[in-house]
Design a protein around this motif. Structure first.
Motif, PDB file in Angstrom:
ATOM      1  N   SER A  88       0.721  -0.726  -0.076  1.00  0.00           N
ATOM      2  CA  SER A  88      -0.255  -0.190   0.091  1.00  0.00           C
ATOM      3  C   SER A  88       0.814   1.568   0.036  1.00  0.00           C
ATOM      4  O   SER A  88       1.649   1.370   0.337  1.00  0.00           O
ATOM      5  CB  SER A  88      -0.886  -0.010   1.042  1.00  0.00           C
ATOM      6  N   VAL A  90       2.129   5.020   0.449  1.00  0.00           N
ATOM      7  CA  VAL A  90       1.763   6.251   1.412  1.00  0.00           C
ATOM      8  C   VAL A  90       2.892   7.161   0.503  1.00  0.00           C
ATOM      9  O   VAL A  90       3.703   7.599   0.556  1.00  0.00           O
ATOM     10  CB  VAL A  90       3.342   5.326   3.124  1.00  0.00           C
ATOM     11  N   THR A 109       2.338  14.909   7.046  1.00  0.00           N
ATOM     12  CA  THR A 109       1.435  13.543   7.240  1.00  0.00           C
ATOM     13  C   THR A 109       2.105  12.860   6.394  1.00  0.00           C
ATOM     14  O   THR A 109       1.094  13.148   4.935  1.00  0.00           O
ATOM     15  CB  THR A 109       0.026  14.156   7.531  1.00  0.00           C
ATOM     16  N   VAL A 111      -0.538   9.947   4.394  1.00  0.00           N
ATOM     17  CA  VAL A 111      -1.478   9.086   4.286  1.00  0.00           C
ATOM     18  C   VAL A 111      -1.842   8.248   3.385  1.00  0.00           C
ATOM     19  O   VAL A 111      -0.671   8.085   1.596  1.00  0.00           O
ATOM     20  CB  VAL A 111      -2.425  10.502   3.463  1.00  0.00           C
ATOM     21  N   PRO A 112      -1.713   7.121   3.139  1.00  0.00           N
ATOM     22  CA  PRO A 112      -1.481   5.709   2.638  1.00  0.00           C
ATOM     23  C   PRO A 112      -2.585   5.436   0.992  1.00  0.00           C
ATOM     24  O   PRO A 112      -4.032   6.710   1.561  1.00  0.00           O
ATOM     25  CB  PRO A 112      -2.038   4.754   3.918  1.00  0.00           C
ATOM     26  N   SER A 113      -2.790   5.292   0.733  1.00  0.00           N
ATOM     27  CA  SER A 113      -2.970   4.858  -0.363  1.00  0.00           C
ATOM     28  C   SER A 113      -3.500   5.993  -1.830  1.00  0.00           C
ATOM     29  O   SER A 113      -2.439   6.756  -1.818  1.00  0.00           O
ATOM     30  CB  SER A 113      -5.277   4.623  -0.744  1.00  0.00           C
ATOM     31  N   ILE A 190      -9.276   1.325   1.360  1.00  0.00           N
ATOM     32  CA  ILE A 190      -8.452   1.211   2.766  1.00  0.00           C
ATOM     33  C   ILE A 190      -9.741   0.207   3.731  1.00  0.00           C
ATOM     34  O   ILE A 190      -9.645  -0.198   3.929  1.00  0.00           O
ATOM     35  CB  ILE A 190      -8.309   2.075   3.371  1.00  0.00           C
ATOM     36  N   THR A 193      -9.382  -0.297   7.558  1.00  0.00           N
ATOM     37  CA  THR A 193      -8.016  -0.641   8.010  1.00  0.00           C
ATOM     38  C   THR A 193      -8.656   1.441   8.209  1.00  0.00           C
ATOM     39  O   THR A 193      -9.202   2.810   7.771  1.00  0.00           O
ATOM     40  CB  THR A 193      -7.411  -0.232   6.831  1.00  0.00           C
ATOM     41  N   LYS A 194      -8.064   1.744   9.446  1.00  0.00           N
ATOM     42  CA  LYS A 194      -8.545   3.240  10.089  1.00  0.00           C
ATOM     43  C   LYS A 194      -7.223   4.100  10.178  1.00  0.00           C
ATOM     44  O   LYS A 194      -6.516   3.957  10.105  1.00  0.00           O
ATOM     45  CB  LYS A 194      -9.007   2.986  11.047  1.00  0.00           C
ATOM     46  N   THR A 195      -6.958   5.153   9.450  1.00  0.00           N
ATOM     47  CA  THR A 195      -5.995   5.551   9.385  1.00  0.00           C
ATOM     48  C   THR A 195      -6.453   7.319   9.729  1.00  0.00           C
ATOM     49  O   THR A 195      -7.148   7.842   8.964  1.00  0.00           O
ATOM     50  CB  THR A 195      -5.874   6.008   7.796  1.00  0.00           C
ATOM     51  N   GLU A 196      -4.988   7.886   9.909  1.00  0.00           N
ATOM     52  CA  GLU A 196      -5.324   9.616  10.534  1.00  0.00           C
ATOM     53  C   GLU A 196      -5.764  10.153   9.114  1.00  0.00           C
ATOM     54  O   GLU A 196      -4.414  10.715   9.424  1.00  0.00           O
ATOM     55  CB  GLU A 196      -4.472   9.945  11.650  1.00  0.00           C
ATOM     56  N   ARG A 197      -6.519  10.922   9.453  1.00  0.00           N
ATOM     57  CA  ARG A 197      -5.994  12.633   7.958  1.00  0.00           C
ATOM     58  C   ARG A 197      -5.828  13.427   8.430  1.00  0.00           C
ATOM     59  O   ARG A 197      -6.837  13.820   9.926  1.00  0.00           O
ATOM     60  CB  ARG A 197      -7.785  12.056   7.563  1.00  0.00           C
TER      61      ARG A 197
END
Length: 369
Positions: A88, A90, A109, A111-113, A190, A193-197
């Motif tokens: 994935s 980043v 920051t 950020v994935p995807s 995603i 999956t939890k991701t902080e934005r």
């Protein structure tokens, strides 16, 4: 008025040939071209951040536009199975709307995807549209108040005013596309999956930015509607209004619509800004801008409703009440301690322009009272 001035984000380097697997070898050149297009965007954003002098937002817009087809194509190929990802991906982007981002400008920051990179690129494009609108407005100045301006000059500046409004409409369209199409697709990509934005990638905040851009464009449309009457009023200030003046009830309705858009945007931003987490809180400059513009447009709507009532038989008392209400709102803005800033630095020119606008409108309100 001048639209909100955004600080543009910056991003880290990445190579699509490193993160994508091209099993057939059909996309080798395309991946190199995509990497080059993104590197160009990264370079111009870095140059914009650290460079001095006039900012070339049109160049940024063209560069972002040049990269977007590449990232859209890669996403489409990955979705269709024509390309696969080693892991994935980043992407590193700097948040410019969070309170923490203003406190520590160098922070980025992760950020994935692929959708994250697309989202930030679209944000950058919309920011640049809005900032180019501001630059365009600064270039034409308050031309409608110039007594010696020729018809040809006025027409040329009218076209630039229309151009500035159209840029804001484009920005709003980009925000809406991001909120309604891209962010939901990112959520699907995603999964659980939890991701902080950062806050600017929250759907409610992007929706708020779209509303704000429309409200800013509405104010420019009102200004365009009044350019001829503003010129006539400089020759014969005060009541009665010149024949070229638009219907006062229409102006009141247009301003109240703009005020409601700013208010709605502010509510959305506040809802997405938990005070316990600076990284998710939208910076105070944007919230103050929305609050002040909402109040200003409300004051202007009350003024024109007051003038409309005052011109009607038997409604003078109602007109005076509306005008007094407008004057009170403008005075509350005059006392505001808002610091207009870009990147945390006080923008003295914008602050002075805001004071001048309020002073002019207060003087006008007193004339009608």
């Amino acid at each position: 008025m001048a639209p909100y001035q955004y600080e543009l984000p910056t991003t880290g380097a990445i190579s699509f040939t490193d993160i994508c697997i091209d099993g057939t070898g059909s996309y080798t050149v395309a991946l190199v071209e995509a990497t080059t297009a993104r590197a160009n965007l990264r370079s111009i954003l870095k140059e914009h951040k650290h460079g001095a002098g006039e900012k070339d937002y049109l160049r940024i817009i063209k560069t972002a536009d040049g990269y977007l087809p590449h990232i859209y194509s890669i996403i489409a190929c990955v979705t269709a199975g024509e390309l696969s990802l080693r892991a994935s991906p980043v992407f590193s982007w700097r948040s410019t709307l969070s309170s923490r981002g203003f406190a520590t400008p160098s922070s980025r920051t992760d950020v994935p995807s692929l959708y994250a990179d697309l989202a930030f690129t679209l944000l950058t494009l919309a920011y640049a549209y809005s900032n180019l609108s501001s630059v365009t407005l600064a270039a034409i100045g308050q031309y409608e108040l110039e007594r010696t301006i020729s018809d040809a000059e006025r027409k040329a500046k009218d076209e630039k005013l229309n151009f500035a409004a159209n840029l804001l409409a484009r920005a709003s369209g980009v925000y809406e596309h991001l909120a309604e199409k891209v962010l939901p697709e990112w959520d699907k990509a995603i999964g659980a999956t939890k991701t902080e934005r950062p806050p600017e990638l929250a759907k409610v905040v992007v929706t708020a930015l779209a509303k704000m851009a429309v409200a800013d464009a509405n104010q420019l449309a009102i200004r365009k509607l009044m350019t001829r009457s503003a010129y006539d009023s400089t020759l014969t200030p005060g009541p009665p209004l010149p024949k070229s003046h638009p219907p006062t009830s229409l102006l009141g309705k247009l301003y109240i619509n703009a005020s409601s858009l700013y208010t709605s945007a502010l509510s959305l931003v506040n809802a997405a800004s938990p005070t316990s987490n600076d990284s998710k809180e939208v910076n105070a400059n944007l919230r103050h801008y929305l609050s002040d513009e909402s109040t200003f447009c409300s004051a202007m709507s009350h003024r024109w409703f007051g003038v409309d009532a005052g011109e009607a038989p038997g409604r003078c008392g109602e007109g005076v009440a509306f005008l007094a209400w407008s004057k009170s709102e403008l005075e509350s803005l005059k006392e505001s301690k808002l610091k207009l800033s870009v990147g945390g630095k006080v923008n003295k020119e914008e602050k002075a322009a805001k004071k001048d606008r309020l002073a002019d409108e207060l003087d006008s309100a007193k004339v009608f009272l």
